[in-house]
Design an enzyme around this catalytic site. Structure first.
Site, PDB file in Angstrom:
ATOM      1  N   GLY A  36       0.828  -1.214   0.000  1.00  0.00           N
ATOM      2  CA  GLY A  36       0.000   0.000   0.000  1.00  0.00           C
ATOM      3  C   GLY A  36       0.853   1.249   0.000  1.00  0.00           C
ATOM      4  O   GLY A  36       0.589   2.199   0.742  1.00  0.00           O
TER       5      GLY A  36
ATOM      6  N   ARG B 223       0.005   5.515  -1.830  1.00  0.00           N
ATOM      7  CA  ARG B 223      -0.590   6.739  -1.266  1.00  0.00           C
ATOM      8  C   ARG B 223      -0.315   6.810   0.232  1.00  0.00           C
ATOM      9  O   ARG B 223       0.151   5.844   0.828  1.00  0.00           O
ATOM     10  CB  ARG B 223      -2.112   6.735  -1.490  1.00  0.00           C
ATOM     11  CG  ARG B 223      -2.498   6.788  -2.946  1.00  0.00           C
ATOM     12  CD  ARG B 223      -3.993   6.842  -3.150  1.00  0.00           C
ATOM     13  NE  ARG B 223      -4.638   5.555  -3.052  1.00  0.00           N
ATOM     14  CZ  ARG B 223      -5.630   5.269  -2.199  1.00  0.00           C
ATOM     15  NH1 ARG B 223      -6.052   6.167  -1.347  1.00  0.00           N
ATOM     16  NH2 ARG B 223      -6.178   4.067  -2.199  1.00  0.00           N
TER      17      ARG B 223
ATOM     18  N   VAL C 160      -3.065  -7.671  -1.780  1.00  0.00           N
ATOM     19  CA  VAL C 160      -2.584  -8.453  -0.634  1.00  0.00           C
ATOM     20  C   VAL C 160      -3.601  -9.491  -0.157  1.00  0.00           C
ATOM     21  O   VAL C 160      -3.238 -10.414   0.587  1.00  0.00           O
ATOM     22  CB  VAL C 160      -2.130  -7.553   0.547  1.00  0.00           C
ATOM     23  CG1 VAL C 160      -0.948  -6.688   0.165  1.00  0.00           C
ATOM     24  CG2 VAL C 160      -3.283  -6.729   1.106  1.00  0.00           C
TER      25      VAL C 160
ATOM     26  N   SER D 110      -3.341   0.233  14.373  1.00  0.00           N
ATOM     27  CA  SER D 110      -4.072   1.482  14.606  1.00  0.00           C
ATOM     28  C   SER D 110      -4.423   1.556  16.086  1.00  0.00           C
ATOM     29  O   SER D 110      -4.613   0.518  16.741  1.00  0.00           O
ATOM     30  CB  SER D 110      -5.369   1.489  13.793  1.00  0.00           C
ATOM     31  OG  SER D 110      -6.215   2.529  14.242  1.00  0.00           O
TER      32      SER D 110
ATOM     33  N   TYR E  50     -12.746  -3.012  11.315  1.00  0.00           N
ATOM     34  CA  TYR E  50     -11.398  -2.436  11.303  1.00  0.00           C
ATOM     35  C   TYR E  50     -10.690  -2.687  12.639  1.00  0.00           C
ATOM     36  O   TYR E  50      -9.525  -3.080  12.683  1.00  0.00           O
ATOM     37  CB  TYR E  50     -11.546  -0.938  11.025  1.00  0.00           C
ATOM     38  CG  TYR E  50     -10.270  -0.167  10.828  1.00  0.00           C
ATOM     39  CD1 TYR E  50      -9.620  -0.161   9.591  1.00  0.00           C
ATOM     40  CD2 TYR E  50      -9.726   0.605  11.855  1.00  0.00           C
ATOM     41  CE1 TYR E  50      -8.470   0.580   9.401  1.00  0.00           C
ATOM     42  CE2 TYR E  50      -8.576   1.349  11.670  1.00  0.00           C
ATOM     43  CZ  TYR E  50      -7.953   1.337  10.441  1.00  0.00           C
ATOM     44  OH  TYR E  50      -6.807   2.079  10.260  1.00  0.00           O
TER      45      TYR E  50
ATOM     46  N   LYS F 183      -7.307  -4.858  13.180  1.00  0.00           N
ATOM     47  CA  LYS F 183      -6.082  -4.258  13.738  1.00  0.00           C
ATOM     48  C   LYS F 183      -5.696  -4.926  15.060  1.00  0.00           C
ATOM     49  O   LYS F 183      -4.509  -5.091  15.345  1.00  0.00           O
ATOM     50  CB  LYS F 183      -6.269  -2.746  13.922  1.00  0.00           C
ATOM     51  CG  LYS F 183      -6.453  -1.981  12.602  1.00  0.00           C
ATOM     52  CD  LYS F 183      -5.266  -2.123  11.670  1.00  0.00           C
ATOM     53  CE  LYS F 183      -5.359  -1.199  10.468  1.00  0.00           C
ATOM     54  NZ  LYS F 183      -4.227  -1.333   9.536  1.00  0.00           N
TER      55      LYS F 183
ATOM     56  N   ILE G 166      -4.324  10.396  11.394  1.00  0.00           N
ATOM     57  CA  ILE G 166      -3.292  10.881  10.463  1.00  0.00           C
ATOM     58  C   ILE G 166      -3.963  11.437   9.199  1.00  0.00           C
ATOM     59  O   ILE G 166      -4.897  10.814   8.660  1.00  0.00           O
ATOM     60  CB  ILE G 166      -2.325   9.723  10.064  1.00  0.00           C
ATOM     61  CG1 ILE G 166      -1.810   8.954  11.299  1.00  0.00           C
ATOM     62  CG2 ILE G 166      -1.167  10.255   9.211  1.00  0.00           C
ATOM     63  CD1 ILE G 166      -0.963   9.727  12.270  1.00  0.00           C
TER      64      ILE G 166
HETATM   65  P1  NAP Z   1      -4.829   5.382   2.203  1.00  0.00           P
HETATM   66  O1  NAP Z   1      -4.302   6.761   1.996  1.00  0.00           O
HETATM   67  O2  NAP Z   1      -6.255   5.089   1.942  1.00  0.00           O
HETATM   68  O3  NAP Z   1      -3.917   4.359   1.345  1.00  0.00           O
HETATM   69  C1  NAP Z   1      -4.172   2.987   1.382  1.00  0.00           C
HETATM   70  C2  NAP Z   1      -3.098   2.246   0.619  1.00  0.00           C
HETATM   71  O4  NAP Z   1      -3.377   0.838   0.742  1.00  0.00           O
HETATM   72  C3  NAP Z   1      -3.082   2.570  -0.862  1.00  0.00           C
HETATM   73  O5  NAP Z   1      -1.744   2.577  -1.294  1.00  0.00           O
HETATM   74  C4  NAP Z   1      -3.841   1.397  -1.474  1.00  0.00           C
HETATM   75  O6  NAP Z   1      -3.471   1.097  -2.822  1.00  0.00           O
HETATM   76  C5  NAP Z   1      -3.392   0.280  -0.555  1.00  0.00           C
HETATM   77  N1  NAP Z   1      -4.290  -0.895  -0.590  1.00  0.00           N
HETATM   78  C6  NAP Z   1      -5.600  -0.974  -0.263  1.00  0.00           C
HETATM   79  N2  NAP Z   1      -6.067  -2.219  -0.456  1.00  0.00           N
HETATM   80  C7  NAP Z   1      -5.019  -2.960  -0.911  1.00  0.00           C
HETATM   81  C8  NAP Z   1      -4.872  -4.307  -1.302  1.00  0.00           C
HETATM   82  N3  NAP Z   1      -5.892  -5.168  -1.262  1.00  0.00           N
HETATM   83  N4  NAP Z   1      -3.649  -4.719  -1.743  1.00  0.00           N
HETATM   84  C9  NAP Z   1      -2.600  -3.851  -1.805  1.00  0.00           C
HETATM   85  N5  NAP Z   1      -2.702  -2.559  -1.449  1.00  0.00           N
HETATM   86  C10 NAP Z   1      -3.885  -2.120  -1.005  1.00  0.00           C
HETATM   87  O7  NAP Z   1      -4.573   4.893   3.710  1.00  0.00           O
HETATM   88  P2  NAP Z   1      -3.583   5.450   4.851  1.00  0.00           P
HETATM   89  O8  NAP Z   1      -4.349   6.396   5.680  1.00  0.00           O
HETATM   90  O9  NAP Z   1      -2.277   5.831   4.273  1.00  0.00           O
HETATM   91  O10 NAP Z   1      -3.433   4.114   5.721  1.00  0.00           O
HETATM   92  C11 NAP Z   1      -2.304   3.257   5.615  1.00  0.00           C
HETATM   93  C12 NAP Z   1      -2.335   2.270   6.762  1.00  0.00           C
HETATM   94  O11 NAP Z   1      -2.322   2.986   8.006  1.00  0.00           O
HETATM   95  C13 NAP Z   1      -3.600   1.403   6.794  1.00  0.00           C
HETATM   96  O12 NAP Z   1      -3.278   0.097   7.224  1.00  0.00           O
HETATM   97  C14 NAP Z   1      -4.473   2.100   7.829  1.00  0.00           C
HETATM   98  O13 NAP Z   1      -5.369   1.221   8.423  1.00  0.00           O
HETATM   99  C15 NAP Z   1      -3.419   2.573   8.799  1.00  0.00           C
HETATM  100  N6  NAP Z   1      -3.842   3.679   9.648  1.00  0.00           N
HETATM  101  C16 NAP Z   1      -4.216   4.883   9.111  1.00  0.00           C
HETATM  102  C17 NAP Z   1      -4.634   5.913   9.960  1.00  0.00           C
HETATM  103  C18 NAP Z   1      -5.033   7.264   9.454  1.00  0.00           C
HETATM  104  O14 NAP Z   1      -5.502   8.082  10.287  1.00  0.00           O
HETATM  105  N7  NAP Z   1      -4.884   7.576   8.178  1.00  0.00           N
HETATM  106  C19 NAP Z   1      -4.695   5.684  11.342  1.00  0.00           C
HETATM  107  C20 NAP Z   1      -4.325   4.447  11.843  1.00  0.00           C
HETATM  108  C21 NAP Z   1      -3.904   3.455  10.985  1.00  0.00           C
HETATM  109  P3  NAP Z   1      -4.219   1.764  -4.111  1.00  0.00           P
HETATM  110  O15 NAP Z   1      -3.680   3.176  -4.187  1.00  0.00           O
HETATM  111  O16 NAP Z   1      -3.794   0.930  -5.261  1.00  0.00           O
HETATM  112  O17 NAP Z   1      -5.682   1.722  -3.821  1.00  0.00           O
END
Ligand code: NAP
Length: 249
Positions: A12, A15, A64, A143, A156, A160, A189
């Site tokens: 992932g 982005r 994945v 998370s 979710y 996690k 985030i």
């Molecule tokens: P995001 O901006 O929505 O990006 C998600 C990423 O995951 C993208 O690169 C997407 O690829 C990829 N992805 C989704 N489904 C996938 C799959 N089946 N196989 C491979 N790649 C996949 O999310 P983010 O906020 O950066 O979050 C990243 C991680 O941090 C996640 O695990 C999320 O749960 C965790 N997290 C985020 C926050 C927050 O506040 N943002 C807080 C706690 C934890 P595509 O671009 O190809 O769709």
């Protein structure tokens, strides 16, 4: 804290947090495998950012959720770089709904992506990692929701929390081979994942953060880069929150 000569797979990484992790690891000298599932253009932007940071990398598409896709991703990494040292399980999605209204498909897709996805990548990487006999790093992006729960996120939170349990188990299983396994638990985030929240929810969340602001992708990626380094060799089985103090005990 350099990572010269190391090879890292970041799932992932097209982005958000994953992109910044790829850039930070590459900036420290690692070669990075930039994984994505749908968004090729965004993955290409990550590669451009990796190169701008003075690093190198390749882009590998793999969902994945699919074990053989993960195996092919690891194969691609081995073909180009001959080894893998670091796996960052970052790919994740949300399908929020109150449990009463949550459809089984919403439950399943989040579990399959956020939990089984990490298991699939670990399965794919373990044999080569063990064969190399040079230690290694597995870093799972969990998370704070996996620690505290959150209304509308039963799927979710369960995924996690499961990832945290898997982290501790793997840490025990792999410690003898000097492979450390840790979880990073980000709070709130600023990424596309949280951009969809209403201003009211954002304000309410922000009020719960002692440091008084949302986190940035860099706040998370700096910790991941440290955990990936030699300097973090004695840290394993831990869950480290990057949340502005939101969940301090
Ligand atoms: P995001 O901006 O929505 O990006 C998600 C990423 O995951 C993208 O690169 C997407 O690829 C990829 N992805 C989704 N489904 C996938 C799959 N089946 N196989 C491979 N790649 C996949 O999310 P983010 O906020 O950066 O979050 C990243 C991680 O941090 C996640 O695990 C999320 O749960 C965790 N997290 C985020 C926050 C927050 O506040 N943002 C807080 C706690 C934890 P595509 O671009 O190809 O769709």
């Amino acid at each position: 804290m350099r990572l010269d000569g190391k090879v890292a797979i970041v799932t992932g990484a097209s982005r958000g947090i994953g992109r910044e992790i790829a850039v930070q690891l590459a900036g420290q000298g690692a070669s990075v495998v930039i994984n994505y599932t749908k968004n090729k253009e965004a993955a290409e932007e990550t590669l451009t950012a990796v190169k701008a940071a003075g690093g190198r990398g390749i882009i590998v598409q793999a969902d994945v959720k699919n074990l053989s896709a993960c195996e092919n991703m690891v194969k691609s990494a081995l073909e180009i770089y001959n080894k893998v040292d670091i796996l960052v399980n970052n790919a994740g999605i949300t399908r929020d709904n109150l449990t009463l209204r949550m459809k089984p498909a919403e439950w399943q897709e989040v579990i399959d992506t956020n939990l089984t996805g990490a298991f699939n990548c670990v399965k794919a990487v373990l044999r080569p990692l063990l064969k190399q006999k040079s230690g290694g790093r597995i870093i799972n992006i969990a998370s704070v929701v996996g620690l505290a729960g959150n209304i509308g996120q039963a799927n979710y939170a369960a995924a996690k929390a499961g990832l945290i349990g898997m982290t501790k188990t793997l840490a025990r299983e792999l410690a003898g081979r000097q492979i450390t396994v840790n979880a990073v638990a980000p709070g709130f985030i600023a990424t596309e994942m949280t951009a969809v929240l209403t201003p009211e929810i954002k304000e309410n969340l922000q009020r719960q953060i002692p440091l008084g602001r949302m986190g940035t992708t860099k706040d998370v990626a700096y910790l991941v880069a440290f955990l990936a380094s030699e300097q973090a060799a004695y840290i394993t089985g831990q869950v480290i929150a990057v949340d502005g103090g939101m969940t301090m005990q």
